[in-house]
Write a protein that holds these residues in place. Structure first.
Motif, mmCIF file in Angstrom:
data_model
loop_
_atom_site.group_PDB
_atom_site.id
_atom_site.type_symbol
_atom_site.label_atom_id
_atom_site.label_comp_id
_atom_site.label_asym_id
_atom_site.label_seq_id
_atom_site.Cartn_x
_atom_site.Cartn_y
_atom_site.Cartn_z
ATOM 1 N N TRP A 37 -12.211 16.505 1.065
ATOM 2 C CA TRP A 37 -10.910 16.351 1.723
ATOM 3 C C TRP A 37 -10.675 17.473 2.730
ATOM 4 O O TRP A 37 -11.162 18.591 2.567
ATOM 5 N N THR A 42 -9.672 11.776 -7.121
ATOM 6 C CA THR A 42 -10.858 11.734 -6.258
ATOM 7 C C THR A 42 -11.752 12.962 -6.337
ATOM 8 O O THR A 42 -12.933 12.882 -5.998
ATOM 9 N N ARG A 52 0.828 -1.210 0.000
ATOM 10 C CA ARG A 52 0.000 0.000 0.000
ATOM 11 C C ARG A 52 0.862 1.260 0.000
ATOM 12 O O ARG A 52 0.454 2.315 0.492
ATOM 13 N N LEU A 96 -5.824 14.296 3.773
ATOM 14 C CA LEU A 96 -4.498 14.186 3.199
ATOM 15 C C LEU A 96 -3.530 14.796 4.205
ATOM 16 O O LEU A 96 -3.588 15.990 4.492
ATOM 17 N N ALA A 100 -3.448 12.118 -5.640
ATOM 18 C CA ALA A 100 -4.519 11.830 -4.684
ATOM 19 C C ALA A 100 -5.744 12.687 -4.971
ATOM 20 O O ALA A 100 -6.888 12.195 -4.964
ATOM 21 N N VAL A 129 3.990 7.576 -0.443
ATOM 22 C CA VAL A 129 2.633 7.810 0.050
ATOM 23 C C VAL A 129 2.002 6.478 0.405
ATOM 24 O O VAL A 129 2.229 5.466 -0.265
ATOM 25 N N THR A 130 1.211 6.480 1.467
ATOM 26 C CA THR A 130 0.450 5.296 1.851
ATOM 27 C C THR A 130 -0.974 5.715 2.163
ATOM 28 O O THR A 130 -1.241 6.857 2.549
ATOM 29 N N GLY A 131 -1.889 4.790 1.983
ATOM 30 C CA GLY A 131 -3.298 5.066 2.223
ATOM 31 C C GLY A 131 -4.124 3.835 1.918
ATOM 32 O O GLY A 131 -3.590 2.723 1.787
ATOM 33 N N LEU A 181 -7.298 3.830 -3.144
ATOM 34 C CA LEU A 181 -6.712 5.118 -3.506
ATOM 35 C C LEU A 181 -5.307 4.944 -4.073
ATOM 36 O O LEU A 181 -4.958 5.540 -5.105
ATOM 37 N N ILE A 182 -4.496 4.107 -3.414
ATOM 38 C CA ILE A 182 -3.130 3.880 -3.900
ATOM 39 C C ILE A 182 -3.164 3.259 -5.291
ATOM 40 O O ILE A 182 -2.359 3.613 -6.168
ATOM 41 N N CYS A 201 -4.682 9.600 3.776
ATOM 42 C CA CYS A 201 -3.567 9.449 2.847
ATOM 43 C C CYS A 201 -2.384 10.209 3.446
ATOM 44 O O CYS A 201 -2.468 11.427 3.654
ATOM 45 N N THR A 202 -1.305 9.495 3.774
ATOM 46 C CA THR A 202 -0.160 10.101 4.447
ATOM 47 C C THR A 202 1.035 10.164 3.504
ATOM 48 O O THR A 202 1.481 9.142 2.988
#
Length: 371
Positions: free
Chosen positions: A149, A93, A75, A184, A89, A233-235, A239-240, A214-215
């Motif tokens: 967001w 979206t 991820r 985010l 990101a 980025v991870t989430g 989304l990824i 989402c980090t």
């Protein structure tokens, strides 16, 4: 401003630039050596679009060690700098009419990316007297059914604001009441905090919200690797995956040898950061003290990153607006960035990512220009 400063330099003028947001320290030697070795080993071909597996594993280690987030390498997406991760990101979206809440002052690219995606920017105004933090109640007041967001940046650019645990927990309570919202969390400056507080991030504090967060992180600021252009980025899975599809059809993979350098950055020694933080802290204290002694200027003491966001409201009758003030300072040999570039007004941002002697001379010039 950077371009204008460079043009003046080429014309023979002595210009000190405090406008660029990058560390002045050298990239750690072990990172440079790993990058050289990658060239010697012929690592000059395409990698997987979403990043090399070894880098994803190293990034997962970084998320766990430095941010407290248990991130599965599957991820994690490797991007061409953190900016690409933010772009992907939001582009994946945000639709026409969706609203994105952005604390203001903001990093210059946040509102532009939102608008590019067709979204509406909803400013969440913060103030110097509150250390550029916002009350969770103020957040809830601007949420609507179209809110998609919330963007968080701590430590923040341009203010150096750091969001404490209690504030993030308050934000989490609001998110639980508004399930349509995602967050985010831009943590690119996480290693650069100068107070006694430990870095806090929402995904680590509230695992129950992890599927909505989402980090974003990377090596640009923490390891003086801005030119390497590597973000991570991870989430949530969906989304990824969507971001990876966008990347596949835009840039493809991040630079192969830069990825090798990032692996060394995440896996290698981190002790140098203690010295870097100490130097940044001393520079910050010197800059804050000097600015607050100049009539017409004031700034709070930032808790992180390497910026001071300076208020010059008493000088606006003289200069008219902050752009004119910044051009005046440039003519006196110092390049800074107007507050209006960050959604603020009546002031400017300076970066204290410069040698102490350079900062002292720049502050002397600023004082002289405004005398």
């Amino acid at each position: 401003m950077t371009d204008r400063a460079q043009a003046l330099r080429e014309a023979g003028r002595d210009i000190i630039s405090l406008s660029v947001g990058e560390p002045d320290f050298s990239t750690p030697a072990h990172v440079v050596e790993a990058t050289k070795q990658a060239l010697d080993d012929g690592l000059t071909r395409y990698t997987p679009v979403t990043g090399m597996q070894k880098l994803k594993e190293a990034a997962a280690r970084h998320y766990r060690r430095d941010l407290g987030i248990e991130a599965d390498p599957a991820r994690i997406l490797v991007t061409v700098g953190g900016k690409q991760a933010i772009f992907e990101a939001l582009a994946a979206t945000v639709s026409e009419g969706d609203e994105v809440i952005v604390p203001c002052p903001w990093w210059v690219s946040y509102p532009q990316i939102v608008r590019y995606a067709g979204g509406t920017v909803v400013p969440l105004i913060t103030h110097a007297q509150h250390k550029f933090r916002f009350d969770p109640g103020d957040l809830e007041a601007v949420i609507t059914p179209r809110t998609k967001w919330l963007l968080l940046n701590s430590p923040g650019n341009p203010t150096g604001a750091v969001y404490p645990r209690e504030m993030l927990l308050g934000i989490a309570d609001i998110l639980r009441r508004h399930p349509q919202m995602m967050v985010l969390s831009d943590d690119i400056y996480a290693p650069l905090i100068y107070s006694e507080e430990q870095h806090q991030t929402l995904a680590a504090l509230c695992p129950d919200l992890a599927t909505r967060i989402c980090t974003i992180s990377g090596v640009s600021k923490s390891h003086a690797m801005t030119g390497f252009r590597i973000g991570v980025v991870t989430g949530p899975d969906w989304l990824i995956e969507a971001m990876g599809r966008l990347q596949s059809n835009s840039t493809g993979n991040a630079c192969s040898i830069a990825q090798a350098g990032a692996i060394a950055a995440f896996n290698g020694p981190q002790g140098f950061l203690t010295e870097w933080r100490q130097q940044f802290r001393q520079r910050r204290d010197n800059v804050v003290a000097a600015i607050n002694m100049i009539p017409g200027l004031s700034t709070p003491r930032p808790d992180g990153a390497f910026y001071c966001f300076i208020d010059a409201t008493p000088l606006m009758e003289r200069f008219g607006d902050d752009q004119s003030l910044c051009l005046h300072l440039l003519e006196h040999g110092v390049a800074v960035v107007a507050a209006s570039a960050f959604g603020g007004k009546n002031g400017f941002r300076i970066s204290f990512a410069a040698d102490v002697s350079v900062l002292d001379e720049a502050l002397h010039r600023i004082a002289k220009a405004l005398a």
